[in-house]
Design an enzyme around this catalytic site. Sequence first.
Site, short mmCIF file in Angstrom:
data_model
loop_
_atom_site.label_atom_id
_atom_site.label_comp_id
_atom_site.label_asym_id
_atom_site.label_seq_id
_atom_site.Cartn_x
_atom_site.Cartn_y
_atom_site.Cartn_z
N SER A 44 0.78 2.55 -4.46
CA SER A 44 0.38 1.15 -4.47
C SER A 44 -1.02 1.01 -3.84
CB SER A 44 1.44 0.30 -3.77
OG SER A 44 1.31 -1.06 -4.10
N ASP A 171 5.66 -0.77 -9.55
CA ASP A 171 5.25 -0.40 -8.21
C ASP A 171 5.97 0.85 -7.67
OD1 ASP A 171 4.30 -0.43 -5.62
OD2 ASP A 171 5.52 -2.14 -4.99
#
Length: 277
Positions: A44, A171
Amino acid sequence: MPRGGGPTIALALGAGGARGLAHIAVLEALDEMGLRPAAIAGVSIGALIGAAYAAGMSGREIRAQATALLHDRGEVMRRLLAIRVGRVADLLATGNPMLVNAEGFIEQFLPKEIPARFEELQTPLAVVATDFWQRKEVIFSARELRPALAGSLAIPALLRPVEHDGRILVDGGAVNPLPFDLLRGAADIVVAVDVTGGPAGPNPTVPDPFEALFATLAVMSHAIIAEKLKSGAPDLLLRPKVDAFAMLDFFRISAILRAAEPIKEELKRQLGARLDR
């Protein structure tokens, strides 16, 4: 690695939204010590900052670019509006006017110093994403860099999932919010930076839907990391004091970096002691 030889280090940069801006302080400390990692793993926001560092940018250069951009709210909003998904009417129909194209996000906000392919980076980099349909971790370390970063950053309800290499990616923090395990054997000392934050303390206020979503993601990340540490911790675990910041507090970059400043001395002290052994 240390200049002039010596033990090598590897660096894991974790997920945490805006709190991940604290990673920049860690990079600056490494620069001040004259160290460069032999390998980097990121997820991320950690993957994005890790890619910039792996491309050869210094911590100070990353700070300067990030600060200049995030202090210009108008420019940030202009870029976000350019990559929103669909028409305004379509966005309102989904109930989420914030959804943006993750790949467009990378094109709009990635520093120009970052190359197109992993192989062009100066430091080996591993990027973690989540295969949505297979419900498992995916690790990218070769070929196209940008779609891997986009997938790793694709926070649900904020960035649209990414189709890449036959997978639908979201994610990476959903499966591995601090990927120090990917660096075992890559260097003598593994340094991991956890920016998920700790408990906020008692509060009778009911959060709004987005605040509840992102705070819940942080709780899940914290729990995953706690379980990972039980089976084997990195050599050095750093936790900048960024608990007071929300996942979308990007415009508070100066305050986040001030809060993270003490981590630089902690890193120098702990890592310096290990290197001197």
